[in-house]
Design an enzyme around this catalytic site. Structure first.
Site, PDB file in Angstrom:
ATOM      1  N   HIS A 141       0.951  -1.277   0.125  1.00 37.42           N
ATOM      2  CA  HIS A 141       0.004   0.140  -0.049  1.00 37.42           C
ATOM      3  C   HIS A 141       0.907   1.227   0.086  1.00 37.42           C
ATOM      4  O   HIS A 141       1.957   1.232   0.689  1.00 37.42           O
ATOM      5  CB  HIS A 141      -0.762   0.022   1.397  1.00 37.42           C
ATOM      6  CG  HIS A 141      -2.123   0.958   1.368  1.00 37.42           C
ATOM      7  ND1 HIS A 141      -1.878   2.323   1.452  1.00 37.42           N
ATOM      8  CD2 HIS A 141      -3.341   0.801   0.724  1.00 37.42           C
ATOM      9  CE1 HIS A 141      -3.209   2.861   1.319  1.00 37.42           C
ATOM     10  NE2 HIS A 141      -3.816   1.952   0.680  1.00 37.42           N
TER      11      HIS A 141
ATOM     12  N   ASP B  80      -8.155  -5.131  -0.286  1.00 40.58           N
ATOM     13  CA  ASP B  80      -8.484  -5.755  -1.387  1.00 40.58           C
ATOM     14  C   ASP B  80      -8.387  -7.120  -1.220  1.00 40.58           C
ATOM     15  O   ASP B  80      -9.081  -7.858  -2.011  1.00 40.58           O
ATOM     16  CB  ASP B  80      -8.106  -5.121  -2.732  1.00 40.58           C
ATOM     17  CG  ASP B  80      -8.520  -3.857  -2.791  1.00 40.58           C
ATOM     18  OD1 ASP B  80      -9.465  -3.475  -2.471  1.00 40.58           O
ATOM     19  OD2 ASP B  80      -7.915  -3.070  -3.493  1.00 40.58           O
TER      20      ASP B  80
HETATM   21  N1  ACO Z   1       4.288  -7.685  -4.696  1.00 43.20           N
HETATM   22  C1  ACO Z   1       5.529  -7.933  -4.718  1.00 43.20           C
HETATM   23  N2  ACO Z   1       6.376  -6.883  -4.639  1.00 43.20           N
HETATM   24  C2  ACO Z   1       5.783  -5.610  -4.494  1.00 43.20           C
HETATM   25  C3  ACO Z   1       4.443  -5.616  -4.309  1.00 43.20           C
HETATM   26  C4  ACO Z   1       3.449  -6.691  -4.421  1.00 43.20           C
HETATM   27  N3  ACO Z   1       2.374  -6.614  -4.242  1.00 43.20           N
HETATM   28  N4  ACO Z   1       3.952  -4.266  -4.051  1.00 43.20           N
HETATM   29  C5  ACO Z   1       5.135  -3.622  -3.941  1.00 43.20           C
HETATM   30  N5  ACO Z   1       6.290  -4.354  -4.377  1.00 43.20           N
HETATM   31  C6  ACO Z   1       7.506  -4.163  -4.346  1.00 43.20           C
HETATM   32  C7  ACO Z   1       8.077  -3.541  -5.612  1.00 43.20           C
HETATM   33  O1  ACO Z   1       8.506  -4.193  -6.743  1.00 43.20           O
HETATM   34  C8  ACO Z   1       9.185  -2.265  -5.082  1.00 43.20           C
HETATM   35  O2  ACO Z   1      10.181  -3.259  -5.139  1.00 43.20           O
HETATM   36  P1  ACO Z   1      11.557  -2.545  -5.612  1.00 43.20           P
HETATM   37  O3  ACO Z   1      11.816  -1.747  -4.425  1.00 43.20           O
HETATM   38  O4  ACO Z   1      12.815  -3.660  -5.480  1.00 43.20           O
HETATM   39  O5  ACO Z   1      11.512  -1.723  -6.974  1.00 43.20           O
HETATM   40  C9  ACO Z   1       8.685  -2.073  -3.806  1.00 43.20           C
HETATM   41  O6  ACO Z   1       8.098  -3.151  -3.367  1.00 43.20           O
HETATM   42  C10 ACO Z   1       7.934  -0.754  -3.649  1.00 43.20           C
HETATM   43  O7  ACO Z   1       6.961  -0.782  -4.535  1.00 43.20           O
HETATM   44  P2  ACO Z   1       6.237   0.679  -5.190  1.00 43.20           P
HETATM   45  O8  ACO Z   1       5.297   0.292  -6.440  1.00 43.20           O
HETATM   46  O9  ACO Z   1       7.021   1.745  -5.350  1.00 43.20           O
HETATM   47  O10 ACO Z   1       5.435   0.996  -3.916  1.00 43.20           O
HETATM   48  P3  ACO Z   1       3.976   1.791  -4.089  1.00 43.20           P
HETATM   49  O11 ACO Z   1       3.852   2.300  -2.381  1.00 43.20           O
HETATM   50  O12 ACO Z   1       4.092   2.843  -5.021  1.00 43.20           O
HETATM   51  O13 ACO Z   1       2.838   0.807  -4.236  1.00 43.20           O
HETATM   52  C11 ACO Z   1       0.818  -0.573  -4.525  1.00 43.20           C
HETATM   53  C12 ACO Z   1       1.667   0.590  -3.637  1.00 43.20           C
HETATM   54  C13 ACO Z   1       0.867   0.223  -5.954  1.00 43.20           C
HETATM   55  C14 ACO Z   1      -0.421  -0.729  -4.063  1.00 43.20           C
HETATM   56  C15 ACO Z   1       1.873  -1.749  -4.655  1.00 43.20           C
HETATM   57  O14 ACO Z   1       2.182  -2.345  -3.385  1.00 43.20           O
HETATM   58  C16 ACO Z   1       1.120  -2.967  -5.465  1.00 43.20           C
HETATM   59  O15 ACO Z   1       1.210  -2.769  -6.809  1.00 43.20           O
HETATM   60  N6  ACO Z   1       0.364  -3.739  -4.949  1.00 43.20           N
HETATM   61  C17 ACO Z   1      -0.567  -4.764  -5.656  1.00 43.20           C
HETATM   62  C18 ACO Z   1      -1.738  -4.129  -6.176  1.00 43.20           C
HETATM   63  C19 ACO Z   1      -2.800  -4.046  -5.211  1.00 43.20           C
HETATM   64  O16 ACO Z   1      -2.839  -4.548  -4.055  1.00 43.20           O
HETATM   65  N7  ACO Z   1      -3.480  -2.668  -5.047  1.00 43.20           N
HETATM   66  C20 ACO Z   1      -4.460  -2.420  -4.110  1.00 43.20           C
HETATM   67  C21 ACO Z   1      -3.677  -1.144  -3.281  1.00 43.20           C
HETATM   68  S1  ACO Z   1      -5.182  -0.958  -1.985  1.00 43.20           S
HETATM   69  C22 ACO Z   1      -6.410   0.139  -2.757  1.00 43.20           C
HETATM   70  O17 ACO Z   1      -6.229   0.680  -3.962  1.00 43.20           O
HETATM   71  C23 ACO Z   1      -7.753   0.380  -2.207  1.00 43.20           C
END
Ligand code: ACO
Length: 384
Positions: A264, A320
């Site tokens: 998140h 979610d």
């Molecule tokens: N699985 C594996 N790796 C992940 C995940 C995940 N679900 N989420 C983040 N990471 C990793 C990224 O690859 C990144 O790794 P790196 O530093 O080696 O490049 C690091 O964690 C940070 O990721 P970001 O995308 O920069 O984090 P951000 O805060 O922007 O992302 C997000 C948040 C978009 C929700 C992300 O965690 C994600 O894509 N999750 C899966 C989709 C999801 O569940 N979305 C719902 C969010 S809640 C809502 O909208 C109600």
């Protein structure tokens, strides 16, 4: 030397505060969420969706008489205009459900005598019509597209139970009603996420509540926002069996595939909503003939929570992850999950439109121009 500051571009507006709000406070470090100062745990434990909506719109928890009157108002709006219902079968077969809802929600404005009135009283009425209306629309649209008879609303059921009744044609169990109420309460508001911001930008032009909410629904539709719940459920279905979790997890890691429903932008610990919905999903799974989806989710979450990759990045299950299971066990198919989100968030969007209009400032940020400068105009016949 110029005294003007170099313009700073903040992509995605990350970390930028563009307005104040009294509606919800997201404490990402400690994993807490408050609506108007009330902890969501208390709202779920003691109240229902109607009470939360009243709180968001009016600023205080309702007294007994306020609650009764408010509930009656929402019940009145469960009934959609006859001619709107006649339009439901007219969209082409295969229209995706959120496109249908976006269209009909927009059309609902044509029957609303106060649709163009941005006064607080009119907007509170419009908000009630939209919140009750979207639930009736979703239930009806789904029954029409699956070739089933439309089920008329019941007057004696609360909002959550009546939606399940109209959707499935059966009166829901106590556990199902409680889970639906929890789901609706927990998705109602969450700061300035993309769809809420969209609603507020639209409202800031002094456009009407319907336009703001239809715009917000458009923003929610995108896979980076409202699409994660459906993706999480499809991922559990893809895994198929609890015994497949370990191999699936290793492969996902190796392929750098994201686990949907984990991570998140704001919460760097457990999303408080996920913990509550996890318990609701557990109860529903125990009574279900398909307990494997909950078992898969639990095993996958355990693998992620214990893995250094997820620990180092502070990635935890979000709303979610377990929201998907709750709605699945309530009998809702995955292609409707983004609208299920909207069924609740419409109340938050409406509250934000009212808040925006109460103290409006047109939202008009700037873009830093980086295209070519001073190009000479060449008449068309001389262009090569
Ligand atoms: N699985 C594996 N790796 C992940 C995940 C995940 N679900 N989420 C983040 N990471 C990793 C990224 O690859 C990144 O790794 P790196 O530093 O080696 O490049 C690091 O964690 C940070 O990721 P970001 O995308 O920069 O984090 P951000 O805060 O922007 O992302 C997000 C948040 C978009 C929700 C992300 O965690 C994600 O894509 N999750 C899966 C989709 C999801 O569940 N979305 C719902 C969010 S809640 C809502 O909208 C109600």
């Amino acid at each position: 030397m110029s005294t003007q500051r170099e313009p700073q571009v903040v992509r995605g507006l990350e970390g930028i505060y563009v307005a104040t709000t009294e509606l919800s406070r997201v404490d990402g470090e400690n994993g807490r969420l408050y609506y108007r100062g009330y902890d969501i745990h208390d709202l779920v434990k003691y109240g229902d969706f109607e009470e939360t909506v009243f709180l968001l719109w009016y600023g205080h928890l309702p007294t007994e008489s306020e609650y009764d009157a408010f509930r009656k108002r929402l019940i009145n709006y469960r009934f959609l205009p006859e001619n709107l219902i006649k339009m439901l079968p007219l969209l082409p077969q295969g229209t995706i459900p959120i496109t249908a809802i976006r269209t009909f929600l927009s059309a609902l404005a044509a029957w609303d005598p106060w649709a163009e009135d941005n006064s607080r009283d009119a907007e509170l009425e419009n908000a009630a019509r939209l919140t009750a209306g979207i639930a009736s629309l979703l239930a009806k649209v789904q029954r029409v597209r699956t070739g089933q008879e439309i089920v008329e609303p019941r007057l004696d059921l609360d909002h959550a139970s009546n939606f399940l009744y109209m959707f499935t044609g059966k009166e829901p169990s106590t556990e199902a009603s409680a889970a639906m109420n929890a789901f609706l309460i927990l998705y109602a508001d969450h700061g300035f996420n993309a769809s809420t911001f969209t609603a507020r930008v639209t409202a800031s032009t002094l456009s009407d509540m319907y336009s703001a909410i239809v715009a917000a629904l458009g923003a929610l539709k995108g896979p980076l926002h409202g699409g994660a719940m459906e993706a999480a459920m499809r991922q559990f279905i893809e895994i198929g069996h609890p015994e497949n979790v370990d191999a699936w997890f290793e492969k996902a890691l190796a392929q750098k595939r994201r686990i949907m429903g984990i991570g998140h932008r704001v919460y760097k610990t457990w999303d408080p909503r996920a913990r509550i919905l996890r318990e609701r999903a557990r109860v529903l799974a125990e009574k279900s003939s398909e307990p494997q989806w909950f078992e898969i989710a639990e095993r996958l979450a355990e693998r992620a929570l214990n893995h250094p990759y997820f620990q180092e990045r502070r990635l935890f299950p979000n709303v979610d992850y377990y929201g998907a299971l709750v709605v699945y066990y309530l009998g809702i198919p995955p292609e409707l999950y983004t609208i299920m989100f909207a069924l609740s968030r419409v109340a938050g969007w409406a509250a934000h439109v009212i808040e925006q209009h109460a103290d409006n400032r047109l939202m008009r940020p700037r873009a830093l121009y980086v295209g070519p400068e001073h190009r000479e105009y060449v008449p068309r016949e001389k262009r090569t």
